[in-house]
Design an enzyme around this catalytic site. Structure first.
Site, PDB file in Angstrom:
ATOM      1  N   ASP A 167       9.718  11.191  -3.248  1.00 17.54           N
ATOM      2  CA  ASP A 167       8.651  11.615  -2.342  1.00 17.54           C
ATOM      3  C   ASP A 167       9.344  12.605  -1.258  1.00 17.54           C
ATOM      4  O   ASP A 167       9.400  12.055  -0.010  1.00 17.54           O
ATOM      5  CB  ASP A 167       7.988  10.443  -1.858  1.00 17.54           C
ATOM      6  CG  ASP A 167       6.750  10.894  -1.136  1.00 17.54           C
ATOM      7  OD1 ASP A 167       6.282  11.981  -1.122  1.00 17.54           O
ATOM      8  OD2 ASP A 167       6.018   9.828  -0.351  1.00 17.54           O
ATOM      9  N   GLU A 210      -1.348   5.227  -5.417  1.00 17.56           N
ATOM     10  CA  GLU A 210      -1.680   4.775  -3.828  1.00 17.56           C
ATOM     11  C   GLU A 210      -2.999   4.496  -3.689  1.00 17.56           C
ATOM     12  O   GLU A 210      -3.536   4.746  -2.471  1.00 17.56           O
ATOM     13  CB  GLU A 210      -0.883   5.673  -2.742  1.00 17.56           C
ATOM     14  CG  GLU A 210       0.394   5.970  -3.083  1.00 17.56           C
ATOM     15  CD  GLU A 210       0.897   6.961  -1.886  1.00 17.56           C
ATOM     16  OE1 GLU A 210       0.364   7.804  -1.376  1.00 17.56           O
ATOM     17  OE2 GLU A 210       2.212   6.826  -1.693  1.00 17.56           O
ATOM     18  N   GLU A 250       7.094  15.509   6.581  1.00 17.90           N
ATOM     19  CA  GLU A 250       7.010  14.330   6.682  1.00 17.90           C
ATOM     20  C   GLU A 250       8.293  13.365   7.031  1.00 17.90           C
ATOM     21  O   GLU A 250       8.261  12.467   7.649  1.00 17.90           O
ATOM     22  CB  GLU A 250       6.125  13.821   5.460  1.00 17.90           C
ATOM     23  CG  GLU A 250       5.711  12.196   5.488  1.00 17.90           C
ATOM     24  CD  GLU A 250       5.181  11.978   4.078  1.00 17.90           C
ATOM     25  OE1 GLU A 250       4.842  12.808   3.201  1.00 17.90           O
ATOM     26  OE2 GLU A 250       5.040  10.684   4.064  1.00 17.90           O
TER      27      GLU A 250
HETATM   28  C1  GCV Z   1      -1.366  12.240   0.857  1.00 16.26           C
HETATM   29  C2  GCV Z   1       3.373  10.183   0.450  1.00 16.26           C
HETATM   30  C3  GCV Z   1       2.775  10.169   1.608  1.00 16.26           C
HETATM   31  C4  GCV Z   1       1.202  10.111   1.779  1.00 16.26           C
HETATM   32  C5  GCV Z   1       0.586  11.062   0.658  1.00 16.26           C
HETATM   33  C6  GCV Z   1       1.347  10.825  -0.671  1.00 16.26           C
HETATM   34  C7  GCV Z   1       0.833  11.738  -1.582  1.00 16.26           C
HETATM   35  O1  GCV Z   1       3.333   8.783  -0.187  1.00 16.26           O
HETATM   36  O2  GCV Z   1       3.354   9.358   2.635  1.00 16.26           O
HETATM   37  O3  GCV Z   1       0.867  10.316   3.083  1.00 16.26           O
HETATM   38  O4  GCV Z   1      -0.695  10.958   0.623  1.00 16.26           O
HETATM   39  O5  GCV Z   1       2.822  11.125  -0.377  1.00 16.26           O
HETATM   40  O6  GCV Z   1       1.531  12.865  -1.761  1.00 16.26           O
HETATM   41  O7  GCV Z   1      -0.100  11.602  -2.310  1.00 16.26           O
END
Ligand code: GCV
Length: 699
Positions: free
Chosen positions: A359, A285, A387
């Site tokens: 996720d 990411e 989340e």
């Molecule tokens: C910390 C998901 C979340 C992100 C997070 C990522 C990760 O994509 O939406 O906010 O980033 O996981 O675990 O690195």
């Protein structure tokens, strides 16, 4: 602190109500022997003082000798009187483990080390909090997992990525001089459940945390946490040598880069001699990593591991990777990337793997990496913050989810190769083991926003100590410690906690659907979203609904992600006869009139699952009504309000998703599903630009 704010968590130490039991306790525990000659034992003494005063109504008397009666004797084995010592020396208590026994009219809490003694004290207090008879001793216990760690996705500006309980509790600006009482209470709460590590900073890392000014602040926190048996860890931004070191590259094989990290790490250990090590999100990411230089994840992790090794530090390297340039099913990418590297990591590297391959969804099958890397220690990464599960608004008891994953069978070495055995390292005799939980803690007075979010913090801690505990056992402990020991309260509340996870799966993503959440903030339904630049950020990528049917074909006729599991597992998922219906659409794309096991066609079954989720929230509400007499007006009201939002939103999920899927199925809603109140257009129009937990740049 103010009464009943929830600030005290499960350590409220309310007075024992049952008068007979209270008398039994008072008769048998009139005084305490403990020599507070270390900081940890001082903490144990204080905890006993506060705990017993609360539970028994009077402050205990502390005595300086061990030849007493009707007392609690708390000491390391080597500090016990000779006659006691002989009894415990043979019992081989493991590191940080403890034993609590009745000996000659006394209760002895002992261990080989200070931290074990502290854990024993918390355990004895829990025993009393749960109103268990003292006859139920002895108790032996020891952690089954080495690293029991919270991950804070906390930024230096005190915002928290995916945080729903206020700001970060780390007041960086006032550190190192100002030690907030919260740091102490945080450490105490963690120690009480055996958590022994904390990663203070977000995995989307900021290199500034590694500068001398911040290291001093980190050291101040480490000093607070040390006597509670908690080590601090930081996230390392892979490009830090460029950003704060003025180097031109962060190539892990470059000698200058290697020296830079070595010097940086040596410096950290000067300030924090028991620094735990680094957690790293690399090439994921948008985070930088070794692949920016054509190097592998192993090259990157090993470079840091080499620099940490002389100090006994470790690297927790995250396996959460997927790329927009890779057309492979996202669920397959981490496995493809890491499994070939099995055996290539240094001894002090652990791979930290999310529980599922996508996720932190309400339900995912276990991550296939758990059955596929016999030579590498794999840490579990669970998310405690919700989340994708309704933030801190929805009541969802997560130990139920954790238990399901830990009890899943990888078949790596045949039947019984449970994920729990991968994680505790027993399956392949790993030298080090770990479990991480992404914290749901913030500056809200009750720490977790939703008062029941505390159960998820507590439950994570308990499972990181013993991954074989049942969600029900944990619920029973937490409820009794936090609220009431009355069975008329506890029984319906256990029921409520245990259905809450099934409820959220049903009203958000039933039958194996996943990632239908609106994008960015991930709150509420957005199954229609299809316009984001990266295909795998769009919900349509995951449900693949069309006029013919719905679901992601991950069998050999589709992405063949099932091939990443051991054969018996893959066969089970591939075959429609044996694939558990809770994973049906995770693994199969099926026609709308596919027949489910109960005889319903898929379309109707899907609708009725959504409806069932709504019904389960109603059931949670009625259970909450039932226990009203055991709560203060405020306690009752707080959760009652949250549950009514949850009900409203469960309906919103059902109506938005079913109205959208209907545009493909063209079928009427079945009998038994309540009719949506609004049009699909209305559901699509809902926007939440300031939903909490996202970075300002995403607004
Ligand atoms: C910390 C998901 C979340 C992100 C997070 C990522 C990760 O994509 O939406 O906010 O980033 O996981 O675990 O690195």
């Amino acid at each position: 602190m103010l009464p009943q704010t929830g600030y005290k968590l499960w350590l409220d130490y309310r007075k024992v109500k049952n008068s007979e039991l209270l008398q039994e306790y008072r008769n048998q525990i009139q005084s305490v022997y403990i020599q507070p000659d270390t900081k940890t034992l001082e903490i144990a003494q204080k905890e006993l003082s506060v705990g017993l005063a609360g539970l028994l109504g009077d402050k205990p008397t502390f005595l300086e000798r061990q030849n007493i009666k009707n007392a609690i004797i708390v000491a390391k084995i080597k500090d016990l009187n000779k006659e006691y010592q002989a009894l415990f020396e043979s019992s081989k208590i493991e590191e940080n483990g403890f034993q609590i026994s009745h000996v000659k009219e006394n209760i002895i809490v002992t261990s080989n080390d200070d931290i074990g003694v502290l854990y024993g004290v918390f355990h004895l207090l829990k025993h009393l909090q749960m109103n268990l008879p003292l006859k139920k001793l002895p108790i032996f216990d020891a952690p089954k997992i080495d690293l029991r760690i919270l991950n804070h996705w906390d930024n230096l500006d005190r915002s928290v990525e995916r945080g729903y309980a206020g700001n970060s509790i780390w007041k960086w600006h006032k550190l190192p001089g100002y030690i907030d009482q919260r740091y102490i209470d945080y450490a105490r709460a963690n120690a009480s459940v055996g958590i022994n590590g904390t990663v203070l900073t977000n995995v989307n890392a900021n290199a500034l945390i590694l500068t001398p000014m911040y290291i001093k602040k980190v050291a101040a926190l480490a000093n607070v946490f040390r006597p509670y048996g908690i080590r601090v860890y930081l996230t390392a931004r892979f490009s830090a040598p460029i950003e704060i070191g003025n180097l031109k590259t962060a190539d892990p094989l470059n000698p200058e880069v290697r020296n830079w990290w070595k010097a940086k790490i040596d410096r950290i250990y000067k300030e924090i001699p028991d620094f735990g090590g680094f957690l790293v999100k690399a090439n994921s990411e948008g985070q930088p990593g070794p692949q920016n230089y054509g190097r592998s994840h192993a090259d990157g992790a090993n470079m840091l591991a080499d620099a940490l090794a002389p100090h006994k530090g470790i690297v927790m390297w995250r396996a959460f990777v997927y790329s927009e340039h890779d057309a492979t099913d996202r669920a397959k990418q981490a496995y493809n990337e890491f499994v070939p590297l099995d055996g290539k990591f240094k001894e002090n590297v652990l791979l930290q793997v999310k529980n599922g391959a996508i996720d932190f969804q309400p339900r995912e099958p276990f991550h296939p990496m758990f059955g596929a890397m016999p030579k590498t220690p794999l840490m579990m990464e669970f998310q405690i913050t919700q989340e994708y599960l309704g933030f801190s608004t929805h009541l969802v008891y997560l130990p139920k989810l954790y238990e399901e994953v830990l009890q899943a069978d990888t078949y790596q070495h045949g039947k019984g190769s449970l994920v729990a055995k991968v994680i505790d390292g027993t399956l392949d005799h790993k030298k080090i083991s770990g479990m991480a939980g992404v914290a749901n803690i913030g500056s809200d007075v009750n720490w977790t926003g939703h008062p029941f979010g505390q159960a998820n913090w507590y439950g994570f801690g308990r499972l990181s100590w013993n991954p074989y505990l049942s969600a029900k056992t944990i619920a029973n402990e937490w409820l009794r410690m936090t609220y009431s020991t009355n069975d008329e309260f506890v029984t319906p509340m256990i029921k409520m906690l245990l259905i809450s996870r099934a409820a959220v799966v049903n009203y958000m993503t039933p039958l194996g659907l996943h990632h239908l959440m609106d994008t960015g903030h991930h709150y509420g339904p957005g199954p229609w979203v299809s316009n984001l630049s990266r295909p795998e950020w769009n919900p349509v990528y995951y449900h693949k609904a069309d006029s013919l049917g719905i679901g992601f074909d991950r069998t050999p006729t589709g992405s063949n992600a099932t091939a990443q599991y051991a054969k018996p597992v893959a066969d089970t998922f591939n075959n429609l006869e044996t694939c558990p219906e809770e994973y049906l659409l995770w693994f199969h794309h099926l026609p709308w009139d596919y027949k489910l096991k109960n005889g319903n066609i898929l379309w109707n079954g899907l609708a009725l699952k959504y409806q069932e989720g709504v019904g389960q929230v109603r059931e949670m509400q009625s259970l909450w009504e039932q226990i009203k007499p055991y709560l203060s007006a405020e306690q009752y009201q707080e959760v009652a309000m949250l549950l009514s939002i949850q009900l409203k939103e469960a309906k919103w999920w059902r109506d938005a998703c079913m109205s959208y899927f209907q545009t493909f199925s063209k079928k009427p809603f079945p009998k038994g599903m309540e009719t949506p109140k609004h049009s699909l257009k209305y559901y699509k129009s809902l926007k939440f630009p300031y939903a909490p937990g996202i970075r300002p740049s995403w607004h």
